[in-house]
Design a protein around this motif. Structure first.
Motif, mmCIF file in Angstrom:
data_model
loop_
_atom_site.group_PDB
_atom_site.id
_atom_site.type_symbol
_atom_site.label_atom_id
_atom_site.label_comp_id
_atom_site.label_asym_id
_atom_site.label_seq_id
_atom_site.Cartn_x
_atom_site.Cartn_y
_atom_site.Cartn_z
ATOM 1 N N PRO A 36 0.839 -1.211 0.000
ATOM 2 C CA PRO A 36 0.000 0.000 0.000
ATOM 3 C C PRO A 36 0.870 1.256 0.000
ATOM 4 O O PRO A 36 1.947 1.257 0.603
ATOM 5 C CB PRO A 36 -0.788 -0.105 1.310
ATOM 6 N N PRO A 37 0.408 2.330 -0.624
ATOM 7 C CA PRO A 37 1.239 3.538 -0.752
ATOM 8 C C PRO A 37 1.233 4.389 0.517
ATOM 9 O O PRO A 37 0.843 5.555 0.508
ATOM 10 C CB PRO A 37 0.583 4.287 -1.916
ATOM 11 N N VAL A 89 -12.146 5.566 -15.503
ATOM 12 C CA VAL A 89 -10.695 5.775 -15.539
ATOM 13 C C VAL A 89 -10.408 6.899 -16.512
ATOM 14 O O VAL A 89 -10.975 6.941 -17.607
ATOM 15 C CB VAL A 89 -9.990 4.490 -16.017
ATOM 16 N N ASN A 130 -3.427 10.570 -13.646
ATOM 17 C CA ASN A 130 -4.409 9.513 -13.857
ATOM 18 C C ASN A 130 -5.447 9.551 -12.750
ATOM 19 O O ASN A 130 -5.120 9.849 -11.592
ATOM 20 C CB ASN A 130 -3.729 8.137 -13.814
ATOM 21 N N SER A 132 -8.637 7.118 -11.135
ATOM 22 C CA SER A 132 -9.411 5.868 -11.152
ATOM 23 C C SER A 132 -10.477 6.004 -10.094
ATOM 24 O O SER A 132 -10.163 6.312 -8.945
ATOM 25 C CB SER A 132 -8.576 4.653 -10.753
ATOM 26 N N MET A 133 -11.703 5.754 -10.478
ATOM 27 C CA MET A 133 -12.793 5.887 -9.530
ATOM 28 C C MET A 133 -13.636 4.622 -9.516
ATOM 29 O O MET A 133 -13.902 4.048 -10.575
ATOM 30 C CB MET A 133 -13.684 7.062 -9.918
ATOM 31 N N ARG A 146 -14.838 5.934 -4.290
ATOM 32 C CA ARG A 146 -13.414 6.033 -3.956
ATOM 33 C C ARG A 146 -12.662 6.437 -5.211
ATOM 34 O O ARG A 146 -12.791 5.793 -6.252
ATOM 35 C CB ARG A 146 -12.852 4.722 -3.431
ATOM 36 N N VAL A 147 -11.849 7.474 -5.087
ATOM 37 C CA VAL A 147 -11.102 7.954 -6.245
ATOM 38 C C VAL A 147 -9.623 8.015 -5.884
ATOM 39 O O VAL A 147 -9.254 8.320 -4.751
ATOM 40 C CB VAL A 147 -11.645 9.326 -6.720
ATOM 41 N N ILE A 148 -8.796 7.682 -6.848
ATOM 42 C CA ILE A 148 -7.346 7.750 -6.635
ATOM 43 C C ILE A 148 -6.740 8.562 -7.778
ATOM 44 O O ILE A 148 -7.000 8.289 -8.953
ATOM 45 C CB ILE A 148 -6.717 6.357 -6.635
ATOM 46 N N ASP A 150 -3.100 9.676 -9.442
ATOM 47 C CA ASP A 150 -1.643 9.515 -9.382
ATOM 48 C C ASP A 150 -1.037 10.261 -10.573
ATOM 49 O O ASP A 150 -1.763 10.694 -11.472
ATOM 50 C CB ASP A 150 -1.211 8.046 -9.312
ATOM 51 N N HIS A 152 2.498 10.748 -13.309
ATOM 52 C CA HIS A 152 3.781 10.334 -13.869
ATOM 53 C C HIS A 152 4.427 11.585 -14.445
ATOM 54 O O HIS A 152 3.821 12.265 -15.277
ATOM 55 C CB HIS A 152 3.595 9.293 -14.980
ATOM 56 N N LYS A 162 9.668 10.230 -12.529
ATOM 57 C CA LYS A 162 9.089 10.143 -11.191
ATOM 58 C C LYS A 162 7.630 9.755 -11.329
ATOM 59 O O LYS A 162 6.972 10.085 -12.312
ATOM 60 C CB LYS A 162 9.087 11.508 -10.502
ATOM 61 N N SER A 163 7.126 9.086 -10.307
ATOM 62 C CA SER A 163 5.676 8.880 -10.277
ATOM 63 C C SER A 163 5.249 8.754 -8.822
ATOM 64 O O SER A 163 6.040 8.365 -7.967
ATOM 65 C CB SER A 163 5.270 7.650 -11.075
ATOM 66 N N GLU A 164 4.022 9.117 -8.539
ATOM 67 C CA GLU A 164 3.555 9.056 -7.153
ATOM 68 C C GLU A 164 2.045 9.000 -7.110
ATOM 69 O O GLU A 164 1.355 9.515 -7.993
ATOM 70 C CB GLU A 164 4.039 10.275 -6.373
ATOM 71 N N VAL A 165 1.548 8.365 -6.053
ATOM 72 C CA VAL A 165 0.124 8.415 -5.746
ATOM 73 C C VAL A 165 -0.097 9.736 -5.019
ATOM 74 O O VAL A 165 0.660 10.086 -4.118
ATOM 75 C CB VAL A 165 -0.286 7.238 -4.833
#
Lengths: 190, 169
Positions: A36-37, A89, A130, A132-133, A146-148, A150, A152, A162-165
Motif C-alpha cells: 500500500p502507498p 478511468v 491519472n 481511477s474511480m 473512492r477515487v485515486i 496519481d 507520472h 518520477k511517479s507518485e500516488v
C-alpha cells in the motif's frame, strides 16, 4: 597523486552504487513497491478516508454520470468505464514546471560552469495525471465513491523519471466538492 | 580534475543505460507453468464472481494501483502502479460454486529498464491474495485441479525476445 586517489574514490563510489542497484531483482522491486502507498505514520484506512466519500443514494449510475461529467470538466479524457461496476478511468496532461526546482537546477548549472565543468540541469516539465474511480453500494441506503489520483512526471530530457500516488487531502476535497455539486447530493466522510 | 572524473562517471552511467535499453517487451519467467500457476492462482468458495470482481477492484485501489482496463464480461481487470508495476487479475467461474482468481504482474526496476514477469510466490501471496482474502472474508485455496492452460489477458505486450525463447528450448 592526490588527483588519482580522489578519482579512484569517486570511481569506487559510482561502482558500488551501480553494483548495489544491480542487486535489486525485479521480484524484490515488485515486492517493495507492491505494498500500500503509505509511509511512516500513515495508514491504509486513513488514506482510504481521504480518497472516499459516502453519498446517500443507491443510484450508482447517477453517481457515475455525475463523476464522468466532473472529470471531463476538470480536463480528464475518459479512457475506460464500467457502469455495472461503477468504474471510471481517465487521464490528463499537465505542465509540471515548478519554478523553485528550475531555479535550483539553473543555479547548479551556473555554479558548475564557473568551476570550469558541465552540469546537465534536470527538472520536471510535464506530467500525466491519472484518475481511477470506483463506486460501490454500501449498506442499505448509501454508496461509497473512492477515487485515486496519481501522476507520472517527465523531465526536461523527455524521460519519465518520477511517479507518485497523490495523497493531498485538499485535492480530493476539491474533487468531491465538484462531484457533490454535479450530483446534487451531499458527500460525507466514510 | 572534476571534468575528468565527471566524464568517467558519465561514461559508466551511459554504458549502463544503454544496457538497460528502452523496450516494451516483457521478459517472461523461466519457471514451469505449474509452478507459476500455483503461485498466481487461488480458488475462493463462492459462486458470486461479481463480489470477487468488486473485491479485486477494492484491493487494487487499497494497494495504490491506477485502474487501466476493466472488462467485467471477460472477468479481467488491470492496474498500474507508479508506471513500474502492472497487475492483471482474471476472475473466472469454477465448478461447484467456486471462483478462481489468477493474477499476473509485470515489473521494471526503473523507468528505462526492461519489463519482467514477476515470479515470486511471496509477491502474489503478500501483495495480492492476502489482502483479497481479507476483503472477501474468505480463505484462499490453492487450485488443486487447474483447468487446461489459459492465456492470462494482459493490457501490456508480452512478446518474448527471441534469445529468451531459444534458451528455454
Amino acid at each position: 597523486m592526490l588527483n588519482i586517489s580522489r578519482f579512484l574514490v569517486r570511481g569506487a563510489a559510482v561502482c558500488a552504487f551501480l553494483a548495489l542497484s544491480a542487486c535489486v531483482t525485479p521480484n524484490d522491486h515488485a515486492l517493495k513497491i507492491g505494498g500500500p502507498p503509505v509511509e511512516d505514520g500513515e495508514t491504509v484506512s486513513a488514506l482510504r478516508q481521504i480518497q472516499s466519500r459516502r453519498f446517500d443514494t443507491l443510484d450508482t449510475e447517477r453517481l457515475v454520470k455525475a463523476a464522468t461529467a466532473t472529470m471531463q470538466d476538470l480536463g480528464f479524457n475518459i479512457s475506460a468505464t464500467s457502469t455495472d461496476y461503477g468504474v471510471i478511468v481517465g487521464e490528463k496532461d499537465r505542465d509540471a514546471i515548478e519554478n523553485d526546482q528550475v531555479a535550483a537546477q539553473v543555479a547548479l548549472m551556473v555554479m558548475f560552469a564557473l568551476m570550469g565543468s558541465n552540469y546537465q540541469a534536470v527538472y520536471d516539465v510535464s506530467q500525466v495525471i491519472n484518475v481511477s474511480m470506483v463506486v460501490n453500494k454500501s449498506g442499505e441506503t448509501s454508496s461509497v465513491v473512492r477515487v485515486i489520483f496519481d501522476r507520472h512526471i517527465t523531465n526536461n530530457h523527455g524521460h519519465l523519471w518520477k511517479s507518485e500516488v497523490i495523497k493531498d487531502p485538499d485535492i480530493y476535497q476539491q474533487f468531491f466538492a465538484k462531484l457533490e455539486a454535479g450530483a446534487f447530493l451531499e458527500a460525507n466522510e466514510i | 580534475m572534476i571534468r575528468n572524473s565527471l566524464g568517467a562517471g558519465a561514461l559508466i552511467l551511459a554504458a549502463f543505460s544503454l544496457m538497460g535499453c528502452q523496450t516494451d517487451e516483457v521478459i517472461l519467467s523461466k519457471k514451469g507453468a505449474l509452478e507459476l500457476r500455483n503461485m498466481q492462482s487461488r480458488v475462493y468458495e463462492t459462486g458470486d464472481q461479481s463480489k470477487v470482481y468488486r473485491a479485486v477492484l477494492s484491493v487494487m485501489q487499497d494497494l495504490g494501483y491506477a485502474i487501466t482496463t476493466v472488462e467485467p464480461e471477460a472477468g479481467v481487470v488491470s492496474g498500474n502502479k507508479l508506471a513500474l508495476l502492472d497487475l492483471t487479475a482474471a476472475i473466472n467461474e469454477k465448478q461447484d460454486e467456486r471462483t478462481v482468481v489468477r493474477a499476473n504482474a509485470i515489473v521494471r526496476t526503473h523507468y528505462q529498464q526492461p519489463r519482467h514477469q514477476v515470479d515470486s510466490a511471496e509477491f502474489y501471496q503478500q501483495r495480492f491474495f492476502e489482502p483479497l482474502s481479507q476483503a472477501l472474508f474468505l480463505d484462499a485455496l490453492y487450485d488443486e485441479d487447474p483447468a487446461p492452460a489459459e492465456e492470462v489477458v494482459n493490457a501490456g505486450d508480452q512478446k518474448t525476445p527471441e534469445e529468451t525463447r531459444s534458451n528455454d528450448q
